[in-house]
Design an enzyme around this catalytic site. Structure first.
Site, PDB file in Angstrom:
ATOM      1  N   GLY B 145       6.621  -0.811  21.401  1.00 24.67           N
ATOM      2  CA  GLY B 145       7.668   0.265  21.784  1.00 24.67           C
ATOM      3  C   GLY B 145       7.205   1.421  22.380  1.00 24.67           C
ATOM      4  O   GLY B 145       6.019   1.811  22.109  1.00 24.67           O
ATOM      5  N   CYS B 146       7.775   1.833  23.195  1.00 19.73           N
ATOM      6  CA  CYS B 146       7.284   3.106  23.860  1.00 19.73           C
ATOM      7  C   CYS B 146       7.152   4.312  22.987  1.00 19.73           C
ATOM      8  O   CYS B 146       5.884   4.884  23.075  1.00 19.73           O
ATOM      9  CB  CYS B 146       8.090   3.788  25.166  1.00 19.73           C
ATOM     10  SG  CYS B 146      10.068   3.952  24.664  1.00 19.73           S
ATOM     11  N   TYR B 147       7.870   4.777  22.228  1.00 19.07           N
ATOM     12  CA  TYR B 147       7.531   5.813  21.235  1.00 19.07           C
ATOM     13  C   TYR B 147       6.344   5.267  20.252  1.00 19.07           C
ATOM     14  O   TYR B 147       5.809   6.075  19.925  1.00 19.07           O
ATOM     15  CB  TYR B 147       8.927   6.057  20.364  1.00 19.07           C
ATOM     16  CG  TYR B 147      10.182   6.956  21.132  1.00 19.07           C
ATOM     17  CD1 TYR B 147       9.782   7.952  21.504  1.00 19.07           C
ATOM     18  CD2 TYR B 147      11.246   6.347  21.205  1.00 19.07           C
ATOM     19  CE1 TYR B 147      10.919   8.808  22.151  1.00 19.07           C
ATOM     20  CE2 TYR B 147      12.387   7.039  21.759  1.00 19.07           C
ATOM     21  CZ  TYR B 147      12.056   8.310  22.192  1.00 19.07           C
ATOM     22  OH  TYR B 147      13.092   9.000  22.883  1.00 19.07           O
ATOM     23  N   ALA B 148       6.578   4.072  20.091  1.00 17.72           N
ATOM     24  CA  ALA B 148       5.577   3.659  18.731  1.00 17.72           C
ATOM     25  C   ALA B 148       4.233   3.820  19.701  1.00 17.72           C
ATOM     26  O   ALA B 148       3.084   4.013  18.765  1.00 17.72           O
ATOM     27  CB  ALA B 148       5.874   2.467  18.404  1.00 17.72           C
ATOM     28  N   ALA B 150       3.114   5.874  21.586  1.00 14.37           N
ATOM     29  CA  ALA B 150       2.610   7.355  22.029  1.00 14.37           C
ATOM     30  C   ALA B 150       2.504   7.781  20.478  1.00 14.37           C
ATOM     31  O   ALA B 150       1.295   8.313  20.210  1.00 14.37           O
ATOM     32  CB  ALA B 150       3.870   8.152  22.383  1.00 14.37           C
TER      33      ALA B 150
END
Lengths: 330, 330, 330, 330
Positions: B145-148, B150
């Site tokens: 995932g995108c947040y993960a 980062a």
């Protein structure tokens, strides 16, 4: 009716303070100072200042002249270092919207503000006017910073209930929070489609928060591509009492600060253009942490609105006189 | 040259994946599926698909048909629940950009995604392809995932050096991170001049981060009034080694992730429209905490760019083939 | 004090109308209708509706029920077609903020609004309430559209002084002008970093402008990535009198519309969150053309503010009672 | 391979030009000038300049030094007045992205640019390089302005088919179009939630458009709260041939300019970060007018992209070499 002299009227906080004074039922505007606009027709700053033959404030004057008015109320909206060295009136209430008189320990000005405070001895005479936590006292009032207000509204009532070394705050402010100064970082070409952390671990509101809470917090501010509004996401660990209950009790009778129902998230859109604040409380079930989020308008409850609230308390007016507490729920 | 079938091409991640495949020197596009656009001329989705008589992909087909192609590479850009129940090809590499195959423990799908996983037994066959920390293995790859991404780029190399119960992450994403779905919270009238915390303590990337790090973190996401880009501000306490040194060492040879020099703040504007990421490291001298900030493009390194990077590793291509690593420094 | 029933309170114009009624010194709120919120505590819509035990409007009711109140004033904030077929009260003032009763020629509804008007015979009973040009008359008042208001304020006083076939208007509106409806074109991922011309040559305010001016103009609207505010840039040729002088004379005594001094450009920031409008007049020396630019808030003078101004005139209140005419000059 | 010297690399157009040269298959970067950054490591401007030991451009030099290189290609990205007085190389191609060499009539510089042109005699040696209308000739090329490019792409092929005194253009640009200069009007606090008409009837692209078309148009530019992208809405009257057909014919073989199908509206989001442009054509049935809308990226086709396209034509490279023609369709 107290007569008001406004010093530094051309900045963002100055214009908002002017707006609040003009709309206040118990305050009379007497003088408006601005070094950049001195000599101009007052209507150049705000059309209300020269309307219908009223002309109570026909010309804008210098800040020095506005200070020398010795008005019943002097509102300082100057840059920090200028406010620290301003020739203050010898009478009347003085309320300073800059950071120049917020810290008791003059040495901290070197570290956090980058200047040697010219009047270290006088700092003890100023009260820190955050109505919900430390109401203003005496005739000299330091008005809290916008970030500090948000963090202290969220954490002040919880200070004795949380692990003091657990506190992490990430905050975000609209661009009016950065002042009118022209810098590469305030150029719209940089700001649009961006979000910008700045002064990480070094923002000047950090010592102010520590002084009020009694312990330091880790604080990272960010600038947002919005015009006004501020959100502080405060993350704490607590093994003690129900933090939501503590906040609800503390603000039960407040007309300015509202604790939102469970599950409701604070939003800039509800507090923008108002002098109120809202708090949301969220449990993080997997880490024993609680997230308290505060939203306010950096120019309202974060600056001019709080200044007026402080004046209302000092003069015995209704606490919310002249404040705007309801936004349009766009 | 491997032939690629793209499933779910009309969403944000689908279009970005299509863009990367079209620009990749070693991948050949074979089929493009989209249930909403099936039957239409492929140029309706991207004019490059029907140019100069090339017409390799004359018509868009259904997702089922695109899955049935049994291509050398199948890229899934479907909603989570749809991806979980998709009829996967029996051969070739499958890379899933949704969250449907990221968690090993099927029970977590009930809690965090709100659906019962239809193939709990198969979850163990999927590798979690985050090239800098856990390169892809086998033919089934779950794209992070995108947040993960980062958070893990910032904290993965530090996992053994920090106090595990000290970690607080506040993250902010552009609106393409919220998907194309039409909701009150994605209406521009709500988003503009706003910043919106959401799923506080309950975002579906939380278990994915915990699974990769080995411990949970407190995570609060916010939606920003920007189109694309993601910033994760990660706050940790450490009494051990120099965290900056650990990160610099870990990413010394990376062409995708860059640790910025001291004092330089990560910025969306440098990573937007790229497949790279940048990290800033800041000491908070008053709280013994360190702030690690990661910026990336939620659709680039946070989605399609990382998928292509994973494919490059699996096929033995240059790691950065087809990636965009330089933005224009507006 | 006239009692007010508000119909369709949950949309953007409904909420603004509610705000104005709550702040009006001469209007009493009686009923609030919203089909989507009917049955809920009124505070869900606006916290002022359930404060301090006042509870004048404890529950939100259906629109049908709000219409059936037969209040002294009924404010319609419904979609066009719904407003056209609403069961109107038989008494009291009815003011319609939709376009359903603005056009005298029922046939135009087919062409511009896409529906057959259900009450063509009744259209003649409605007055078009644009206070500065055509004050409201009778008990049925059609409140002008936001674009039409801006164009008519700019061009109405000039209609006899300009070449009628020379008029070109380009207008831009904030996203609240597009309504709360969820469409791909209102998704923030589409709106941010974009500007979007729409209904080119086909916007439903075109016939309304033509009806009021007496001739058609070429009109192209655009949607902006701002929340509220509207700018109309009106370009005309004239060989006759001084257009600036005509406008200054027409608005000399207005407290709502202000002609700016030469060289001063209208700005959204001065009219947002207000019920006023400003006009700038610029000569284009190389083409014998004049550019008249009007700025207003699409929800203020462009909708709810103008409705209240119309009510003030009908009831003989001060024209500006309950209006907000001063913005904060950010 | 031609060697390129870039002069004025730190501004918006300079950085974009640098980006295009670095990505161009047939151009070799030789020198990079910037008075504000001279002496610094080139990587400070763009990390690609100092990568992997390549170091072709180890240090940034002064603009004077970059001019003195007498490179095969000199790209001028200086402010207008600075470009007008720059000591030009005596050999090689010089392409000027400022307005300093676009107008043939030196007297117009006094009127529109506010300075007396220092080399009025030399203006005749410069060609105006707009590839689709007036391909570059000779070694001195004036690169068109961003607004002028959009208006001329829309109206150039129609100049003989329209009523010359009917043309009205309203245009809107992202903030990078305003340059990096720090002004009150580029401060994000002013720009956000705003749209700002400026230099009404007095913009310096007006004479450039008139010179190319053969007649003046009425032109009003506005600044938008977006970072990049430009939209020109051009409104004309014609009683002659089908304007859409004329445009379709003119651009039939272009790889850079695309006439959209009927009913499709040009959008910033499709042209941002590209060097292409798109045109939409709309009939206004009620006024015998036609609206031609052009969208392009002010820094792409409106500046650096067009410069590279001009260089490609001059050197006989493929017209689109090094250009970015496809955006990601967010």
């Amino acid at each position: 009716m107290p007569y008001v002299s406004l010093v530094g009227a051309a900045g963002y906080t100055g214009q908002e303070a002017l707006d609040r004074v003009l709309g206040h039922p118990e305050l009379e505007l007497y003088a408006v100072g601005s070094d950049s606009l001195a000599g101009q027709d007052a209507a150049a700053l705000d059309p209300r200042l020269n309307r219908n033959g009223g002309k109570r404030v026909p010309r804008l004057i210098t800040n020095a002249a506005a200070l020398a008015c010795e008005a019943d109320v002097t509102i300082l909206c100057l840059p920090h270092e200028q406010a620290a060295s301003a020739a203050l009136p010898s009478r009347g209430v003085v309320i300073d919207l800059s950071g120049a008189h917020r810290l008791h320990d003059a040495a901290q000005y070197d570290e956090w503000y980058g200047f040697v405070h010219p009047s270290p001895g006088g700092l003890g005479e100023w009260s820190y006017g955050l109505p919900e936590l430390s109401p203003p006292e005496g005739r000299l009032v330091a008005n809290p910073g916008c970030y500090a207000t948000a963090v202290l509204l969220a954490l002040g009532p919880l200070a004795d209930a949380i692990d003091r070394d657990s506190v992490v705050v990430d905050a975000m402010s609209g661009m009016t929070g950065a002042g009118r100064g022209l810098k590469a970082s305030t150029h719209a070409g940089f700001v649009l489609e961006n979000v910008s952390p700045y002064r990480v671990g070094a923002h000047q509101h950090v010592p102010e928060i520590a002084q009020a809470l009694g312990f330091p917090v880790s604080f990272t501010p960010h600038l947002l591509p919005v015009r006004r509004g501020l959100l502080a996401t405060c993350n704490v660990r607590s093994t003690g009492p129900d933090l939501r209950a503590l906040l609800e009790e503390h603000y039960a009778s407040s007309h300015v600060v509202r604790v939102l129902p469970e599950g409701v998230v604070p939003e800039l859109s509800r507090v923008q253009h108002t002098d109120g604040a809202e708090l949301g409380v969220f449990a993080d079930r997997h880490t024993d942490r609680t997230i308290v989020i505060c939203a306010l308008d950096n120019l309202g409850k974060g600056a001019a609105g709080q200044a007026v609230q402080n004046l209302n308390l000092l003069f015995g007016f209704a606490e919310t006189a002249g404040l705007r507490l309801e936004g349009v729920l766009v």
